[in-house]
Design a protein around this motif. Structure first.
Motif, mmCIF file in Angstrom:
data_model
loop_
_atom_site.group_PDB
_atom_site.id
_atom_site.type_symbol
_atom_site.label_atom_id
_atom_site.label_comp_id
_atom_site.label_asym_id
_atom_site.label_seq_id
_atom_site.Cartn_x
_atom_site.Cartn_y
_atom_site.Cartn_z
ATOM 1 N N VAL A 70 -15.250 -3.259 -33.054
ATOM 2 C CA VAL A 70 -14.347 -2.111 -32.993
ATOM 3 C C VAL A 70 -13.936 -1.782 -34.426
ATOM 4 C CG1 VAL A 70 -12.196 -1.183 -32.093
ATOM 5 C CG2 VAL A 70 -13.486 -2.838 -30.724
ATOM 6 N N THR A 71 -14.169 -0.546 -34.859
ATOM 7 C CA THR A 71 -13.984 -0.156 -36.255
ATOM 8 C C THR A 71 -12.688 0.643 -36.422
ATOM 9 O OG1 THR A 71 -16.380 0.011 -36.402
ATOM 10 C CG2 THR A 71 -15.126 1.019 -38.163
ATOM 11 N N HIS A 72 -11.798 0.170 -37.340
ATOM 12 C CA HIS A 72 -11.874 -0.985 -38.224
ATOM 13 C C HIS A 72 -10.865 -2.050 -37.798
ATOM 14 C CE1 HIS A 72 -14.501 0.772 -41.303
ATOM 15 N NE2 HIS A 72 -13.826 1.900 -41.168
ATOM 16 N N ARG A 73 -9.828 -1.645 -37.109
ATOM 17 C CA ARG A 73 -8.788 -2.565 -36.649
ATOM 18 C C ARG A 73 -8.488 -2.259 -35.195
ATOM 19 N NH1 ARG A 73 -2.558 -1.821 -38.383
ATOM 20 N NH2 ARG A 73 -1.603 -3.520 -37.199
ATOM 21 N N ALA A 74 -8.298 -3.307 -34.405
ATOM 22 C CA ALA A 74 -8.081 -3.113 -32.966
ATOM 23 C C ALA A 74 -6.878 -3.904 -32.495
ATOM 24 C CB ALA A 74 -9.317 -3.548 -32.186
ATOM 25 N N GLN A 75 -6.123 -3.283 -31.606
ATOM 26 C CA GLN A 75 -5.097 -3.972 -30.835
ATOM 27 C C GLN A 75 -5.454 -3.791 -29.367
ATOM 28 O OE1 GLN A 75 -1.290 -2.334 -31.978
ATOM 29 N NE2 GLN A 75 -1.214 -3.513 -33.874
ATOM 30 N N VAL A 76 -5.473 -4.900 -28.621
ATOM 31 C CA VAL A 76 -5.923 -4.876 -27.224
ATOM 32 C C VAL A 76 -4.767 -5.275 -26.321
ATOM 33 C CG1 VAL A 76 -7.613 -5.769 -25.586
ATOM 34 C CG2 VAL A 76 -8.266 -5.460 -27.994
ATOM 35 N N PHE A 77 -4.513 -4.438 -25.300
ATOM 36 C CA PHE A 77 -3.396 -4.645 -24.375
ATOM 37 C C PHE A 77 -3.933 -4.692 -22.944
ATOM 38 C CE2 PHE A 77 -1.939 -2.338 -28.055
ATOM 39 C CZ PHE A 77 -0.707 -2.894 -28.379
ATOM 40 N N LEU A 78 -3.368 -5.547 -22.137
ATOM 41 C CA LEU A 78 -3.710 -5.625 -20.719
ATOM 42 C C LEU A 78 -2.419 -5.468 -19.929
ATOM 43 C CD1 LEU A 78 -5.986 -6.052 -18.687
ATOM 44 C CD2 LEU A 78 -5.526 -8.511 -18.794
ATOM 45 N N ASN A 79 -2.345 -4.397 -19.132
ATOM 46 C CA ASN A 79 -1.121 -4.062 -18.394
ATOM 47 C C ASN A 79 0.100 -4.082 -19.314
ATOM 48 O OD1 ASN A 79 -2.244 -3.480 -15.910
ATOM 49 N ND2 ASN A 79 -2.086 -5.590 -15.174
ATOM 50 N N GLY A 80 -0.065 -3.516 -20.506
ATOM 51 C CA GLY A 80 1.041 -3.380 -21.435
ATOM 52 C C GLY A 80 1.317 -4.576 -22.301
ATOM 53 N N GLU A 81 0.660 -5.706 -22.047
ATOM 54 C CA GLU A 81 0.891 -6.924 -22.820
ATOM 55 C C GLU A 81 -0.195 -7.068 -23.885
ATOM 56 O OE1 GLU A 81 1.205 -11.794 -22.211
ATOM 57 O OE2 GLU A 81 1.119 -10.449 -20.472
ATOM 58 N N LEU A 82 0.214 -7.349 -25.116
ATOM 59 C CA LEU A 82 -0.737 -7.497 -26.218
ATOM 60 C C LEU A 82 -1.560 -8.765 -26.045
ATOM 61 C CD1 LEU A 82 -1.746 -6.482 -29.020
ATOM 62 C CD2 LEU A 82 0.002 -7.973 -30.038
ATOM 63 N N LEU A 83 -2.886 -8.608 -25.886
ATOM 64 C CA LEU A 83 -3.777 -9.775 -25.855
ATOM 65 C C LEU A 83 -4.015 -10.311 -27.262
ATOM 66 C CD1 LEU A 83 -6.575 -8.715 -23.312
ATOM 67 C CD2 LEU A 83 -4.649 -10.265 -22.938
ATOM 68 N N GLY A 84 -4.113 -9.393 -28.222
ATOM 69 C CA GLY A 84 -4.358 -9.823 -29.588
ATOM 70 C C GLY A 84 -4.831 -8.666 -30.436
ATOM 71 N N GLU A 85 -5.116 -8.992 -31.691
ATOM 72 C CA GLU A 85 -5.487 -8.000 -32.687
ATOM 73 C C GLU A 85 -6.690 -8.519 -33.456
ATOM 74 O OE1 GLU A 85 -3.182 -5.639 -36.347
ATOM 75 O OE2 GLU A 85 -2.074 -6.774 -34.835
ATOM 76 N N HIS A 86 -7.537 -7.598 -33.913
ATOM 77 C CA HIS A 86 -8.692 -7.995 -34.721
ATOM 78 C C HIS A 86 -8.856 -7.022 -35.868
ATOM 79 C CE1 HIS A 86 -13.024 -8.371 -35.847
ATOM 80 N NE2 HIS A 86 -12.721 -9.651 -35.697
ATOM 81 N N ARG A 87 -9.138 -7.564 -37.043
ATOM 82 C CA ARG A 87 -9.345 -6.766 -38.251
ATOM 83 C C ARG A 87 -10.799 -6.877 -38.653
ATOM 84 N NH1 ARG A 87 -6.644 -8.073 -44.157
ATOM 85 N NH2 ARG A 87 -7.035 -6.056 -45.144
ATOM 86 N N GLY A 88 -11.437 -5.751 -38.912
ATOM 87 C CA GLY A 88 -12.845 -5.732 -39.288
ATOM 88 C C GLY A 88 -13.669 -5.090 -38.193
ATOM 89 N N GLY A 89 -14.539 -4.151 -38.577
ATOM 90 C CA GLY A 89 -15.164 -3.296 -37.582
ATOM 91 C C GLY A 89 -16.556 -3.658 -37.131
ATOM 92 N N PHE A 90 -17.137 -4.775 -37.619
ATOM 93 C CA PHE A 90 -18.562 -4.970 -37.406
ATOM 94 C C PHE A 90 -18.938 -6.332 -36.815
ATOM 95 C CE2 PHE A 90 -17.775 -2.100 -40.969
ATOM 96 C CZ PHE A 90 -18.449 -0.972 -40.548
ATOM 97 N N LEU A 91 -17.967 -7.088 -36.360
ATOM 98 C CA LEU A 91 -18.241 -8.408 -35.797
ATOM 99 C C LEU A 91 -17.465 -8.575 -34.492
ATOM 100 C CD1 LEU A 91 -18.151 -10.451 -39.109
ATOM 101 C CD2 LEU A 91 -20.165 -10.083 -37.669
ATOM 102 N N PRO A 92 -17.934 -9.460 -33.621
ATOM 103 C CA PRO A 92 -17.328 -9.579 -32.290
ATOM 104 C C PRO A 92 -16.016 -10.349 -32.293
ATOM 105 C CG PRO A 92 -19.159 -11.109 -32.506
ATOM 106 C CD PRO A 92 -19.150 -10.292 -33.759
#
Length: 597
Positions: A89-111
């Motif tokens: 996900v390019t370039h920074r991602a925040q992932v939420f499930l039912n409104g709760e933050l699962l986590g964050e990832h920095r960098g757009g080209f790796l899993p």
């Protein structure tokens, strides 16, 4: 991180390919992660959101954008561990499930991934929200200039109207790199399952003992459990077995993986109820003197830099495009490419393993250090981000036989603060060798540094140069261009290193022809390569030529670019220019091994 696979022990479920989507700005409404988006539009995943809508608002977007879909975990998954995985996900991602933050990832080209097991069972149709930030600045990889940094560095033009307008401009991305800053969910998203005790990682390192192939393996599991490993050849015959989390598998009269002649064995790892399979090749890579050896033979790189870039998908992973590109690489009689300027989708590496195409795998450190008074090389946070990205890339790609070299960066500023740069990259160089079980050769691609002041490039295992004599300098004068290239190569001869050109080329408008070759016409592109290749052929320590670029690609708007960068051997829709036919003939006559013995 192992790529998800479906087998008797594991299940993979791809998420929907069209999500709800909404642009935001430098912030996004926190209510969006708890409720359906207020004004959504459809957006395909994987794909770049910039190229899926016919408006400047999407193409030129700056800041956050938000994706949503509904997530249902099948009841059959509930007896296993369940993971949510993003390929990139390019370039920074925040992932939420039912409104709760699962986590964050920095960098757009790796899993990256999140375990959902402790959250199960989920209500049917749980709301999955992914917020994506496409902003780049001094600290990101790749590097850009933030609006604040640009404003601080702005030099008044002397024209009041321009200076006032410049100060009032809306914020936008200013990349320090010459490719479009595509953004979005660019790689596949899936749920996958593993048994409760599962295989976390597998590393297989090949070597040769005469005609016997040695596969040194290491298996990491989530808990103490017995491990067994088997190897099958392409006919399905079991060639070797071993037990234990670490060991050596011996393959008598091994079939070698080689460029153009790939042979893949299947390694199957079993641990408790879990099972994982991967394709491996028996091949060695090393630098000896001024040669790079694959399976003990001097290899010559024939290929190009490349981009994940196509109409509609943008930088989104596209199996159909990848299959075509691999076929065109074979059509050209090429044998290699560099993942300029970021790690590609895993699916492309799998294809290259099968096709016998060699890869130089590159970290997305583009344009590092330019015009920043050496701050990039002093900032521990920048180094930490660079080091983690390098380690993550190696962890993902270490088992691919197609990958023969790691690239630490593209076109960093190396001569402005040469000692700082050397020390910074030496740490990364050592980290790459330690992190890779096979300790592949390591490089860093330089341009347009003063090579005599540059203390970094000469310390790499292979010297990789981006040079545009006859284009950006000595423009249009091929006699002078050849003279300049020869002068530089004479200097590199004294360094006793293998050297290759990882970029050289000329922008070329398809269909523009002239009797007397001139810049931008197809005849000039052919003359350019023909003349400079004749110089390369004179130097025995030059081990490769990688033209820039495989195909035309999108860039930011600017006076140097007309509808993108036109240096491709192919157009963006993969129609060959005259130079493609030139290289097809040249590379048919240049062997993969033993050239310039």
């Amino acid at each position: 991180m192992l790529k998800p696979e479906a087998n008797k022990a594991r299940t993979v479920l791809s998420l929907p390919s069209v999500w709800d989507f909404q642009l935001a700005g430098e912030t996004f409404d926190s209510a969006w992660v708890r409720h359906p988006l207020p004004d959504p539009t459809p957006m395909a995943v994987p794909g770049s959101y910039n190229s899926q809508k016919a408006t400047a608002a999407y193409r030129d977007h700056y800041g956050w954008a938000v994706y949503q879909t509904r997530l249902t975990v099948p009841s059959a998954f509930l007896t296993q561990r369940v993971w949510l995985r993003f390929g990139g996900v390019t370039h920074r991602a925040q992932v939420f499930l039912n409104g709760e933050l699962l986590g964050e990832h920095r960098g757009g080209f790796l899993p990256f991934e999140f375990e959902l097991t402790a959250r199960l069972p989920l209500p049917e149709g749980a709301l999955l929200t992914v917020a994506v930030d496409n902003r780049i600045d001094f600290t990101t990889l790749p590097v850009g200039t933030s609006p604040a940094e640009a404003q601080a560095a702005y030099q008044p033009s002397g024209v009041p109207s321009i200076d006032v307008a410049e100060a009032r401009r809306a914020p936008f991305n200013r990349p320090n790199f010459d490719f479009f800053n595509f953004a979005g969910i660019h790689r596949p998203v899936c749920l996958y399952t593993t048994p409760q005790t599962y295989i976390q990682d597998v590393a297989v390192t090949p070597s040769l003992d005469g005609t016997t192939g040695l596969l040194r393996y290491s298996v990491t599991t989530s808990g103490a459990t017995a491990v067994s490993v088997t190897v099958q050849d392409q006919a399905g015959v079991i060639c070797a077995k071993a037990t234990g989390p670490n060991g050596v598998l011996r393959l008598q009269n091994a079939h070698l993986w080689a460029p153009g002649k790939p042979y893949l064995y299947q390694v199957t790892v079993t641990a408790a109820a879990d099972r994982y399979q991967l394709a491996v090749g028996v091949r060695t890579v090393q630098v000896s003197g001024t040669k790079l050896l694959i399976n003990g033979e001097p290899f010559y790189f024939k290929g190009f830099g490349k981009h994940e870039d196509a109409a509609v998908h943008g930088r989104g992973e596209d199996d159909c495009q990848n299959v075509l590109d691999v076929d065109l690489i074979h059509w050209l009689n090429a044998n290699s490419f560099r993942t300029s300027h970021y790690p590609y989708a895993e699916e492309m590496y799998d294809l290259c393993d099968r096709a016998g195409i060699v890869i130089i795998d590159e970290v997305p450190a583009v344009g590092l250090g330019w015009g920043q008074d050496g701050r990039a090389y002093r900032d521990p946070a920048i180094y930490a981000n660079h080091a983690k990205t390098l380690q993550d890339m190696i962890a993902r790609d270490k088992n691919h036989p197609s990958v023969v070299m790691w690239s630490l960066a593209n076109e960093a500023a190396l001569d402005q603060h040469p000692t700082l740069a050397r020390d910074y990259f030496h740490r990364l160089y050592e980290l790459a060798h330690v992190s890779d079980p096979a300790s592949r050769p390591v490089t860093g691609v330089s341009y347009p540094n003063d090579y005599q002041k540059d203390l970094t490039t000469r310390t790499m295992d292979v010297v990789c140069l981006n040079r545009y004599y006859g284009w950006y300098n000595l423009s249009g004068d091929l006699d002078a261009a050849c003279d300049a290239l020869a002068v530089e190569l004479d200097w590199w001869a004294a360094q006793h290193k293998p050297v290759m050109l990882t970029e050289y080329g000329a922008d070329t408008i398809a269909g523009l022809h002239n009797v007397v070759p001139g810049m931008f016409d197809e005849e000039f592109q052919v003359a350019y390569y023909r003349r400079l290749n004749a110089v390369l052929d004179r130097y025995p320590f030059v081990i490769g030529e990688q033209a820039w670029n495989f195909a035309d690609f999108a860039t930011i708007q600017g006076t140097l670019r007309v509808d993108g960068n036109k240096k491709g051997l192919f157009t963006r829709d993969r129609r060959p220019k005259m130079a493609a036919h030139y290289f097809k003939d040249r590379w048919a006559a240049v062997p993969d091994f033993g050239y310039k013995r």
